[in-house]
Scaffold this motif. Structure first.
Motif, PDB file in Angstrom:
ATOM      1  N   THR A 140       0.832  -1.202   0.000  1.00 13.04           N
ATOM      2  CA  THR A 140       0.000   0.000   0.000  1.00 13.04           C
ATOM      3  C   THR A 140       0.871   1.258   0.000  1.00 13.04           C
ATOM      4  O   THR A 140       2.062   1.207   0.313  1.00 13.04           O
ATOM      5  N   THR A 141       0.247   2.368  -0.325  1.00 15.74           N
ATOM      6  CA  THR A 141       0.931   3.659  -0.202  1.00 15.74           C
ATOM      7  C   THR A 141       0.998   4.016   1.276  1.00 15.74           C
ATOM      8  O   THR A 141      -0.033   4.077   1.954  1.00 15.74           O
ATOM      9  N   HIS A 142       2.205   4.221   1.792  1.00 13.84           N
ATOM     10  CA  HIS A 142       2.364   4.574   3.193  1.00 13.84           C
ATOM     11  C   HIS A 142       2.179   6.082   3.355  1.00 13.84           C
ATOM     12  O   HIS A 142       2.424   6.850   2.427  1.00 13.84           O
ATOM     13  N   PHE A 143       1.763   6.488   4.544  1.00 13.28           N
ATOM     14  CA  PHE A 143       1.547   7.918   4.794  1.00 13.28           C
ATOM     15  C   PHE A 143       2.809   8.724   4.505  1.00 13.28           C
ATOM     16  O   PHE A 143       2.752   9.817   3.923  1.00 13.28           O
ATOM     17  N   GLN A 144       3.970   8.175   4.870  1.00 15.83           N
ATOM     18  CA  GLN A 144       5.227   8.897   4.634  1.00 15.83           C
ATOM     19  C   GLN A 144       5.496   9.113   3.151  1.00 15.83           C
ATOM     20  O   GLN A 144       6.203  10.052   2.780  1.00 15.83           O
ATOM     21  N   ASP A 145       4.943   8.225   2.321  1.00 19.37           N
ATOM     22  CA  ASP A 145       5.153   8.357   0.874  1.00 19.37           C
ATOM     23  C   ASP A 145       4.565   9.656   0.324  1.00 19.37           C
ATOM     24  O   ASP A 145       5.066  10.211  -0.656  1.00 19.37           O
ATOM     25  N   ILE A 146       3.485  10.126   0.942  1.00 21.06           N
ATOM     26  CA  ILE A 146       2.847  11.352   0.434  1.00 21.06           C
ATOM     27  C   ILE A 146       3.056  12.550   1.359  1.00 21.06           C
ATOM     28  O   ILE A 146       2.892  13.694   0.933  1.00 21.06           O
ATOM     29  N   ALA A 147       3.449  12.269   2.625  1.00 14.84           N
ATOM     30  CA  ALA A 147       3.563  13.369   3.589  1.00 14.84           C
ATOM     31  C   ALA A 147       5.001  13.695   3.962  1.00 14.84           C
ATOM     32  O   ALA A 147       5.255  14.740   4.569  1.00 14.84           O
ATOM     33  N   GLY A 148       5.937  12.824   3.587  1.00 13.06           N
ATOM     34  CA  GLY A 148       7.319  13.045   4.000  1.00 13.06           C
ATOM     35  C   GLY A 148       7.551  12.524   5.410  1.00 13.06           C
ATOM     36  O   GLY A 148       6.665  11.961   6.038  1.00 13.06           O
ATOM     37  N   LYS A 149       8.777  12.747   5.905  1.00  9.65           N
ATOM     38  CA  LYS A 149       9.146  12.228   7.223  1.00  9.65           C
ATOM     39  C   LYS A 149       9.690  13.331   8.109  1.00  9.65           C
ATOM     40  O   LYS A 149      10.014  14.418   7.651  1.00  9.65           O
ATOM     41  N   GLY A 150       9.817  13.003   9.404  1.00  4.33           N
ATOM     42  CA  GLY A 150      10.503  13.871  10.350  1.00  4.33           C
ATOM     43  C   GLY A 150       9.805  15.189  10.605  1.00  4.33           C
ATOM     44  O   GLY A 150       8.586  15.328  10.461  1.00  4.33           O
ATOM     45  N   ALA A 151      10.620  16.192  10.935  1.00  3.92           N
ATOM     46  CA  ALA A 151      10.078  17.490  11.326  1.00  3.92           C
ATOM     47  C   ALA A 151       9.333  18.182  10.188  1.00  3.92           C
ATOM     48  O   ALA A 151       8.442  18.998  10.417  1.00  3.92           O
TER      49      ALA A 151
ATOM     50  N   THR B 271       0.923  17.633   7.508  1.00  2.00           N
ATOM     51  CA  THR B 271      -0.334  17.075   8.007  1.00  2.00           C
ATOM     52  C   THR B 271      -1.247  16.868   6.806  1.00  2.00           C
ATOM     53  O   THR B 271      -1.020  17.441   5.734  1.00  2.00           O
ATOM     54  N   PHE B 272      -2.297  16.075   6.972  1.00  2.00           N
ATOM     55  CA  PHE B 272      -3.071  15.664   5.801  1.00  2.00           C
ATOM     56  C   PHE B 272      -3.717  16.834   5.077  1.00  2.00           C
ATOM     57  O   PHE B 272      -3.841  16.821   3.845  1.00  2.00           O
ATOM     58  N   ASN B 273      -4.100  17.874   5.824  1.00  2.00           N
ATOM     59  CA  ASN B 273      -4.728  19.032   5.187  1.00  2.00           C
ATOM     60  C   ASN B 273      -3.759  19.797   4.285  1.00  2.00           C
ATOM     61  O   ASN B 273      -4.173  20.584   3.438  1.00  2.00           O
ATOM     62  N   GLN B 274      -2.437  19.550   4.460  1.00  2.00           N
ATOM     63  CA  GLN B 274      -1.433  20.237   3.652  1.00  2.00           C
ATOM     64  C   GLN B 274      -1.052  19.457   2.391  1.00  2.00           C
ATOM     65  O   GLN B 274      -0.306  19.945   1.558  1.00  2.00           O
ATOM     66  N   ILE B 275      -1.586  18.246   2.251  1.00  4.15           N
ATOM     67  CA  ILE B 275      -1.213  17.389   1.120  1.00  4.15           C
ATOM     68  C   ILE B 275      -2.135  17.660  -0.064  1.00  4.15           C
ATOM     69  O   ILE B 275      -3.357  17.774   0.080  1.00  4.15           O
TER      70      ILE B 275
END
Length: 906
Positions: A448-459, A463-467
Motif C-alpha cells: 500500500t501507499t504509506h503515509f510517509q510516501d505522500i507526507a514526508g518524514k521527520g520534522a 499534516t493531511f490538510n497540507q497534502i
C-alpha cells in the motif's frame, strides 16, 4: 569473466551453520524456523550488491559420506546430528537461491570445499579472479594472487598477506599446519602434543611436511618449548600426520558436470521469490519486491482496474449517497489533522462498497492553490444519518479512532459491524502486526501507499490538510478499498475456526464503542499535586545520588552501564552475575536485584532507577498530557497489541503505574474525582487463581474459593501441614509466591530466588503443592501436551493463543512456550472476562440513563467517576454485573472501593 568481474563462490554449508547458531532464532507465526534462511539469503544478497555483474555460485555439502570417510572412519564422527530446526530450512534456502537465478551445486562424494577448490583453481588458471565467501579457515590453503577469501559475517577480506598476518604462515603451508595441529571441528587428529605455537615454529623454520620429515633432527635445535622431545612425537605419529594432511587437503580436481562458462546468473523468478518471502514472513523483502515490480505490475495481486473517484461536486456526492444507502456493507475511513483523537478534526472521508471501487471526499485541504471543496459541515450533516444508522453496516480499520473523531463533529457513529484490525487480531494475535499496511501485505499481497510516501518524514512531515488532493485522494480511497477487501479475506477465515467468530462478535466488536467512550470521558488529574510530587522525587533522587557517591568513594554517572560496571565490579569487587554479549559485566535490573540482597549500593541504585522512572514517566509527564479543552487526561486503549487479549494503553500508559510502592500509590492520589463525584474502583479478587481452579477442576483449590477462605493461607495450611488458624505470615507469603509462581510456570530455581531459599527446598514446596492439589498438576501436564499437539491454547471463551515455539528443539525456547501455554489460558480468560464486564456495565449505565462514567480500565480493575446521588445504585449494580460477567465453577468475587481519588478507592 574478466579482471574486473571475479567469479564469486559461496560456501553455503559454512554459512548455513554459522547463521543458525550466530543469529537470534526467527520463527514464523505458523512455527516454521527461518533464522538460517534469513541469514544465508541476506549474505547472498549482500554479495550480489558488493560484486555487481559477477557470476555467483552457491555450493552446499551433499548428504551422505565422502571419500574422507573412507580414508578415516572417525572423520567428523563426533559431530551431533543436524538439528531438525536447521534441517527443515535447507530446502527453502535451495529453492530461494534457484529462484534468485543463481547456480547451485551439490556434488555427492565430496564436500562443498572440494567443489569450490576445483572451480577456484580452474578460474585462476584462466586468469579469472576468484572471491570465495566463507567462514572456514581451511579455505585459506586456496588463497593466491588470483583467489581471495571474504567473510561477510565479519566483513574481512584475506589475500596471501592476510593469511600470513592471521596465521603466521603463507597459504601454501596451511595444509601442513592443519596436518600437525589437527582440526577439532572435523575430527582431524593431527600430531598429539603439537599445538599452534609448536607447529608455527617448525613450519616457519623448516617448511612443509616433506622438509620436516626429511630432517627431523633439525626440529630439536629450534627455539621453542619442548623442542627436544618433538622429533620423537613426530616420528611416532608420522602415518597419522600424513593421513591428517590428506584429510585437510581440499580437492581441486573434482569432475564436475558444469563448465565455468555455464556458471552465470540467470533472471530471478520474482513471483516464486515473492511466494517464498510471504510464506516465510520476510516482510521487508516482500515490500522490496513489490516496489520493484510495480512498474510492470508483474508482482501485484491479480491485476484489477481500480476505480478511485474524487468527489468535488454536490452531484457526485448525491450519487454516492444513494449508493451508500443501498449498500449492504460500507467501508469507511477518515483523514484527519492529528493522531490525537481528542484534537483531530476531519480533512476528508472515504468510502468503498465494492472491491477496487472507492471514493474520497476532500473537505478541508487548505494548502495554497487547493481546488474548491464541498463545505465540511454540510457534507457531514448529509452523512450523519447514514453514519448514525445502526442498520447500515460499517467496516473499518481501527474504527474506534474514526468513531472518536466523528464525535468531535457531533456524530455518534453506529452500525460498527466489522473491524479488520480486530479480525486479524482474533484470527492470530501473534502472526503479524495488525496495521493496515502489514495486513495488506500479508493477506492481499499488496504494497500500500504509506503515509510517509505522500507526507514526508521527520520534522518537515506534512499534516493531511497540507497534502495536495491529487496525492491525497488515491491514498485515502485506497484505505477504504483495502479495508473492504481485507474484510472479505479475513471474515471467512474467522468463521471457519470454531469459537473465533464468537470471540470477535461477542467480545471485541461490542467493546469498540465502550473503549471510545472511556477514552473520551478521560480522567481528571491534579497537576499541582503531581508537580509537588515531582519536586519531592527530585530531592529524593538527588539525595540517593549523593549516597551512591559516598558508597562508591567517587562521583560517577548512575545511568552509565560502563561507569557503573567499573564501580561495582572493578573498584568494589562485587561478584559478577552475568555478562553482556561483548563480555562486560552486566548491570541490568535482575543483576542489581540479586546483588541488592547482600550489598547496599545495588539496593540504592534500584531505588534511584525506580524513582527516576516514576518522575520522568508520570509526575513530570502527566501534567503535560492534560487536554486543554477538557482539563482531563485521555489515554488510548489498544485492543490488538498483547498476545493474550489484555488491553494495553499509551499516552499515558495506565497499566504500569506501580501499586505496591508508596511512591506509585501517591501518583494514584493525583487521579481525582470532579466536584460532587467519587472515584469507584472495582477489582476482581485473585481472578487468575479462580480461573485455574475452574480450568483444573482441582477439588482442594475449588473448596478454598467456595468456602471463601483466604486462598494463600489455605494453600499454606495444605503445603506446610498446619491448621488454617496456625498459618504464619511467612508461610502465607511463601504460599502466595507458590500460587502465583506456578500459574506463571515458575521453576524451583525461580521460586527459590523469590523466597530466598535453596532450590531443593523450593522443589519440596512445589512437590507438596502438587501433592495437595493434584488437579493443578494434571491440568498443567495436559495443557502442555495439548499445546504441543495443536500449536495453540484457548481461553474459556475460545480465544486462541498461538505458540509457534511449542515444538522447538531448543529446550529453553520450548520451555518458555510451555510456561506461556500454562498461563495464557488464565490471563486470556481474565482479559475476556473484564472485557465482557465493561460491555455489560456500559450497557447498564446507558439503560439506567445514569451520569456515572467509566474512566479507566487497568488490569483486572474498572474505575468509574460516580455522582454522589448515584453512588448507592452504582456500587450494587457494578458488583452484580462484574460478578456475572462469566460463570465459573467458583465464585467471581469483586472488591469495590470508594474515595476522592484512585488510591483511596483502590
Amino acid at each position: 569473466m574478466n579482471d574486473k568481474t571475479p567469479l564469486v563462490l559461496v560456501d553455503g554449508s559454512s554459512y548455513l551453520y554459522r547463521a543458525f547458531h550466530a543469529l537470534p532464532p526467527l520463527i514464523t507465526s505458523g512455527g516454521q524456523p527461518t533464522g538460517a534462511i534469513k541469514g544465508v539469503i541476506s549474505m547472498i544478497r549482500r554479495l550480489l550488491k558488493d560484486y555487481p555483474g559477477s557470476p555467483l555460485v552457491v555450493v552446499f555439502d551433499a548428504k551422505g559420506k565422502t571419500f574422507r570417510d573412507e580414508l578415516f572412519e572417525a572423520y567428523k564422527s563426533h559431530r551431533p546430528p543436524m538439528p531438525d530446526e536447521l534441517r527443515q530450512q535447507i530446502e527453502p534456502i535451495h529453492q530461494i537461491i534457484r529462484a534468485m537465478g543463481l547456480p547451485l551445486l551439490v556434488e555427492e562424494g565430496v564436500e562443498a570445499d572440494d567443489v569450490i577448490g576445483t572451480l577456484a583453481l580452474k578460474a585462476s588458471q584462466n586468469q579469472t579472479p576468484v572471491v570465495i565467501s566463507t567462514g572456514d579457515k581451511d579455505m585459506a590453503q586456496l588463497v593466491s594472487e588470483q583467489i581471495t577469501l571474504v567473510n561477510t559475517m565479519t566483513e574481512t577480506v584475506m589475500d596471501p598477506q592476510g593469511v600470513i598476518d592471521k596465521f603466521g604462515i603463507p597459504p601454501e603451508l596451511m595444509i601442513d599446519y592443519l596436518a600437525l595441529v589437527g582440526d577439532k571441528s572435523d575430527n582431524i587428529p593431527g600430531v598429539p602434543g603439537v599445538g599452534e605455537k609448536t607447529a608455527l615454529a617448525i613450519l616457519q623454520n623448516l617448511g612443509g611436511m616433506d622438509a620436516i620429515y626429511g630432517n627431523l633432527e633439525a626440529v630439536a635445535e629450534l627455539d621453542f618449548r619442548g623442542a627436544k622431545k618433538t622429533p620423537a612425537k613426530l616420528a611416532e605419529n608420522r602415518d597419522q600426520a600424513f593421513l591428517s594432511y590428506q584429510l585437510a587437503t581440499i580437492k581441486t580436481d573434482v569432475p564436475l558436470m558444469v563448465t565455468l562458462s555455464e556458471l552465470s546468473n540467470g533472471v530471478p523468478d520474482n513471483a516464486a521469490l515473492l511466494d517464498w518471502f510471504r510464506q516465510l514472513e520476510f516482510k521487508g523483502w516482500v515490500e522490496e519486491l513489490l516496489a520493484a515490480g510495480e512498474s510492470d505490475n508483474s508482482l501485484l495481486s491479480p491485476a484489477a482496474d481500480k476505480d478511485y473517484q474524487v468527489i468535488l461536486t454536490q452531484q457526485q456526492l448525491d450519487q454516492w449517497l444513494q449508493k451508500l444507502e443501498r449498500a449492504e456493507l460500507v467501508a469507511f475511513d477518515t483523514e484527519t489533522t492529528s493522531l490525537d483523537y481528542m484534537q483531530a478534526s476531519i480533512v476528508g472521508v472515504s468510502f468503498a462498497i465494492a472491491a477496487n471501487q472507492a471514493a474520497y471526499v476532500p473537505l478541508a485541504h487548505d494548502y495554497l492553490g487547493a481546488p474548491r471543496q464541498l463545505d465540511r459541515d454540510a457534507v457531514l450533516e448529509q452523512l450523519k444519518p447514514l453514519l448514525e444508522s445502526p442498520k447500515l453496516a460499517k467496516v473499518g480499520q481501527n474504527l474506534k479512532y474514526d468513531m472518536s473523531v466523528l464525535a468531535n463533529h457531533g456524530i455518534a457513529m453506529q452500525g460498527i459491524r466489522f473491524d479488520t484490525m480486530l479480525e486479524s487480531y482474533v484470527l492470530d494475535s501473534t502472526a503479524t502486526r495488525h496495521d493496515m499496511d502489514s495486513l495488506a501485505l500479508k493477506y492481499l499481497g499488496e504494497k500500500t501507499t504509506h503515509f510517509q510516501d505522500i507526507a514526508g518524514k521527520g520534522a518537515s512531515q506534512l499534516t493531511f490538510n497540507q497534502i495536495a488532493i491529487e496525492q491525497a485522494a488515491p491514498y485515502a480511497a485506497e484505505d477504504a478499498d483495502i479495508t473492504l477487501r481485507l474484510h472479505e479475506t479475513l471474515w471467512p477465515k474467522l468463521q471457519d475456526i470454531t469459537g473465533l467468530a464468537h470471540v470477535y462478535q461477542a467480545i471485541e466488536m461490542p467493546l469498540v464503542p465502550v473503549l471510545s467512550r472511556i477514552e473520551r470521558n478521560g480522567t481528571k488529574v491534579s497537576a499541582d499535586l503531581l508537580r509537588k510530587q515531582s519536586d519531592q522525587l527530585g530531592e529524593r533522587i538527588a539525595a540517593l545520588e549523593q549516597q551512591a557517591f559516598e558508597l562508591a568513594g567517587e562521583e560517577f554517572n548512575l545511568a552509565s552501564p560502563k561507569q557503573l560496571g567499573y564501580i561495582l565490579f572493578e573498584k568494589l569487587k562485587l561478584p559478577v552475575q552475568k555478562k553482556t554479549a561483548k563480555g562486560a559485566a552486566s548491570t541490568k535490573e535482575e543483576v542489581l536485584q540479586e546483588l541488592a540482597l547482600d550489598y547496599p549500593l545495588p539496593k540504592l541504585l534500584l531505588e534511584h532507577r525506580s524513582l527516576s522512572k516514576l518522575k520522568s514517566t508520570y509526575t513530570d509527564k502527566l501534567p503535560l498530557l492534560v487536554n486543554p479543552a477538557t482539563g482531563r487526561i485521555h489515554t488510548s486503549y489498544h485492543q490488538a497489541v498483547t498476545a493474550t487479549g489484555r488491553l494495553s494503553s499509551s499516552d499515558p500508559n495506565l497499566q504500569n503505574i506501580p501499586v505496591r510502592s508508596a511512591e506509585g500509590r501517591r501518583i494514584r492520589q493525583a487521579f481525582v474525582a470532579t466536584e460532587g463525584c467519587k472515584i469507584v474502583a472495582a477489582d476482581y479478587s485473585q481472578i487468575e487463581l479462580r480461573i485455574m481452579a475452574h480450568l483444573s477442576g482441582d477439588r482442594g483449590l475449588k473448596a478454598a474459593f467456595e468456602q471463601n477462605l483466604d486462598v494463600h493461607s489455605a494453600t499454606a495450611a495444605e503445603v506446610f501441614g498446619v491448621e488454617l488458624a496456625s498459618v504464619t505470615g511467612e508461610q502465607r507469603r511463601s504460599a502466595k509466591a507458590i500460587n502465583f509462581g506456578l500459574i506463571y510456570g515458575m521453576s524451583a530455581f525461580g521460586l527459590g530466588r523469590q523466597l530466598h531459599i535453596g532450590r531443593n527446598q523450593a522443589q519440596e514446596y512445589i512437590d507438596l503443592y502438587f501433592a495437595r492439589y493434584p488437579g493443578v498438576q494434571a491440568y498443567m501436564d495436559s495443557i502442555r501436551k495439548r499445546a504441543a499437539e495443536q500449536g495453540y491454547v484457548e481461553t474459556l471463551f475460545g480465544r486462541r493463543l498461538h505458540l509457534p515455539e511449542i515444538r522447538a528443539s531448543n529446550g529453553m525456547r520450548r520451555q518458555a512456550a510451555e510456561r506461556t501455554a500454562i498461563n495464557a489460558p488464565m490471563q486470556g480468560t481474565a482479559a475476556d472476562i473484564i472485557k465482557l464486564a465493561m460491555i455489560s456495565v456500559d450497557q447498564w449505565l446507558a439503560d439506567k440513563k445514569l451520569n456515572t462514567r467509566m474512566i479507566m480500565q487497568v488490569h483486572d480493575e474498572l474505575i468509574l467517576e460516580v455522582p454522589q446521588d448515584e453512588l448507592e445504585d452504582v456500587l450494587s449494580g457494578l458488583k452484580t454485573r462484574m460478578s456475572n460477567a462469566a460463570r465459573l465453577d467458583v465464585p467471581l468475587i469483586v472488591d469495590v472501593g470508594v474515595g476522592d481519588n484512585w488510591d483511596e478507592a483502590h
